[in-house]
Design an enzyme around this catalytic site. Sequence first.
Site, short mmCIF file in Angstrom:
data_model
loop_
_atom_site.label_atom_id
_atom_site.label_comp_id
_atom_site.label_asym_id
_atom_site.label_seq_id
_atom_site.Cartn_x
_atom_site.Cartn_y
_atom_site.Cartn_z
N ASP A 38 0.83 -1.20 0.00
CA ASP A 38 0.00 0.00 0.00
C ASP A 38 0.87 1.26 0.00
OD1 ASP A 38 -2.36 1.43 0.01
OD2 ASP A 38 -2.60 1.35 2.19
N HIS A 55 2.92 3.48 -8.95
CA HIS A 55 2.76 2.05 -9.21
C HIS A 55 3.98 1.47 -9.91
CE1 HIS A 55 -1.26 2.00 -7.69
NE2 HIS A 55 -1.72 2.83 -8.59
N LEU A 149 12.07 -19.77 -4.95
CA LEU A 149 11.09 -18.89 -4.32
C LEU A 149 9.76 -19.10 -5.00
CD1 LEU A 149 10.30 -16.48 -2.43
CD2 LEU A 149 10.88 -14.97 -4.35
#
Length: 260
Positions: A38, A55, A149
């Site tokens: 956020d 973004h 991962l």
Amino acid sequence: MTRRLRVSKQRLCRSRQSKKGDTRMSRSNPAHVAIIMDGNGRWAKMRGRPRLVGHHAGAARVKEIARACPDLGVKYLTIFAFSTENWKRTQTEVAGLMRLFRRYLTSEAKALIKAGVRVRFIGDRVRLEPSLVEMMDNLELMTAENDKLHLTVALNYGGRDEVSRAAKRLAHDVAAGKIKPADIDDETFPKYLDTYVLPDPDLVIRTSGEARISNFLLWQSAYSEYEFVNTLWPDFTAQEFAEILARYGLRERRFGGVTA
């Protein structure tokens, strides 16, 4: 690995060893970390830039955190990229985000494969454009053999939406006679969730100073530890990430039980 990150990793190890005799402490890496990323829009606004600039900065931060995970002992990383509620944003921002997702999938595919990252997507794909869904499917397929991962991207995802979709699939199997209502329990139901192949998150981090979970992994995070930090996502570094993991190692996790 940078010197600062090495120092934080050393602190992470020491924090586990310092309470060696105390069985109440976690003293282990969070194998699965989920992040509510956020603050991108506010980061851009503070700099007098359009929200989409934030973004893009946030996407770059994802790469840094993902690269740091293996050295910090994190096997699973789940990031909240776009929620079912984010469609309420302006058409310009939504369209820009979709372009960003396409660009990321195109530009990072080879790097993800080379780095041994397995990519999965969770969320309802029905509302997404078919061409984007095809790119998602292809990346999942191309990284299917990777295991260094496990990166899960929540795209058009909402916890309530996920549970309702899971309930529909379960109801369909009950109606088809594949499962009996009496056999449904808290071990059966998760098999119908988007995350059925993943362990529940040990730790959920939310950036930007907001202290709410925003419809993210509602079922899965029932016993997760939470960390709410003031840092805006584009400013969230691997150094801060490592420090949070060190604090996690000192937490007491009882899962509803009590210590002697």
